[in-house]
Design an enzyme around this catalytic site. Structure first.
Site: not given
Length: 402
Positions: A209, A279, A289, A323, A337, A341
């Protein structure tokens, strides 16, 4: 706060140099041991003899005037200092320091020291606002130098505006307040994760990301400056960090980060998961490859272990902070969240907003504690955002034990 502190006062060549005389006197009255370094231009405004009388120490104004042949003066001073104050700091000294020029006693000492440096600028209002000076001050701030903002008022040049050296009392108050704040996490063990993870597809491809790790690294740096013992678990990033109180562990995948976080978790007081962890990961990792084929390619993905969820389930004495980088329903998703959590606090932001996205040098966030009290922290550098977050964590942690 300043009793027995060893302070090097750097005086540069501006009309405000006369205020440095009062600053020297007041620092000495506070019980500090003061040694003054003057630039050549500073000696044209105030005599070195004045500072010698006020500090009761020799004044340094020549790199090559070695007062003790057994020591190299600028290195000895750099090592001796508990802190360095530059007052007044001219546009010239800011530029030299920002680009690494060492051509006199003051600049060589500044480059050689590991002590915290406090900079009190003083110059014409237009000089203070010049893009080059603004750029250099931002660079110095990024490196961890502490600025004591100039006041606004009538300047020696005749202009009225920002650029007047702050009064000696204010400079001392700012430094004392900062010294107090530097202790807010003293002795605390802080675990921080930062950056992205990479989920390998084959030897040349991976899924990741846009996280740069800048926010997590800023948190680690500031936490260390606040006195904490920091363990930083970093995904693959280009950020660099050096501090004796920071232990950095580099990882690659979500699984790597999971194991590293759990390894250090039991002994921590504060845990901040700022990393953007994948995730999902490919179900099959190809050893060779993958060759291009006709038509579409389908990758089967499986869930990675939820690091934050697992930490929340095992939480004991830890103050656990998550975060949430969102693009819609930012506060609502953050609150969900926070509860799901088992967090003590969560920092949420809308990464689609300008200045708050991945890889940016700035951010703006909302801090929510477990009482669901919301505090917005406006747009600022990520270092400043880190300070505000850690101040709130320290406050909430103290409230727990009241």
């Amino acid at each position: 706060m300043l009793t027995d502190k060893k302070i090097v006062l750097g005086v540069t060549g501006g009309i405000a140099s006369y205020k440095a005389c009062a600053l020297t006197s007041k620092l000495t009255q506070k019980g500090a041991h003061v040694k003054v370094i003057m630039t050549e231009n500073a000696t044209k405004f105030v005599s070195p003899l004045t500072f010698q009388a006020l500090s009761r120490n020799p004044v340094y104004d020549d790199t090559f005037d070695e007062k003790d042949p057994k020591k190299i003066a600028h290195i000895d001073l750099a090592d001796w200092a508990d802190m360095i104050i530059i007052a007044p700091a001219t546009a010239n000294i800011l530029t030299k320091l920002a680009v690494g020029i060492a051509d006199d006693m003051l600049t060589t000492t500044l480059l050689a020291t590991k002590a915290p440096v406090y900079i009190a600028p003083a110059m014409n209002v237009h000089m203070y606002e010049h893009p080059a000076i603004v750029k250099h001050m931002k660079q110095l701030d990024h490196w961890g130098y502490h600025f004591i903002e100039p006041g606004a008022g009538y300047l020696a040049c005749g202009w009225v505006g920002k650029g007047r050296l702050e009064e000696p009392e204010t400079i001392i108050n700012v430094i004392e307040s900062h010294l107090l704040e530097e202790q807010i996490l003293k002795g605390k063990n802080v675990l921080i994760s930062a950056g992205p993870t990479r989920e390998i597809i084959d030897p040349v491809r991976f899924l990741s990301n846009r996280s740069s790790g800048k926010m997590g690294f800023a948190l680690a740096e500031v936490a260390a400056h606040f006195g904490a013992n920091v363990t930083l678990i970093a995904g693959p990033v280009h950020e660099h960090i050096q501090h004796p109180n920071i232990h950095r562990i580099d990882v690659v995948s979500a699984e790597d980060m999971y194991h590293a976080m759990h390894k250090y978790y039991p002994t921590q007081d504060i845990v901040i998961k700022a990393a953007a962890v994948a995730d999902y990961r490919p179900k099959v990792v190809h050893k060779q490859k993958m060759k291009k084929q006709e038509g579409e390619l389908v990758l089967e993905m499986v869930r990675t272990q939820d690091i934050l969820q697992s930490l929340g389930e095992k939480k004991q004495q830890q103050f656990l902070v998550g975060f949430a980088a969102e693009t819609t329903n930012v506060i609502e998703n953050g609150l969900k969240k926070l509860k799901a959590k088992n967090l003590d606090a969560i920092v949420v932001n809308d990464v689609s907003e300008q200045g708050a996205g991945f890889a940016s040098d700035t951010n703006k966030v909302t801090y929510i504690n477990r009482d669901e009290h919301l505090e917005k922290i406006p747009l600022a550098s990520k270092r400043e955002i880190a300070k505000e977050i850690l101040r709130r964590i320290s406050r909430d942690l103290e409230d727990e034990f009241k």
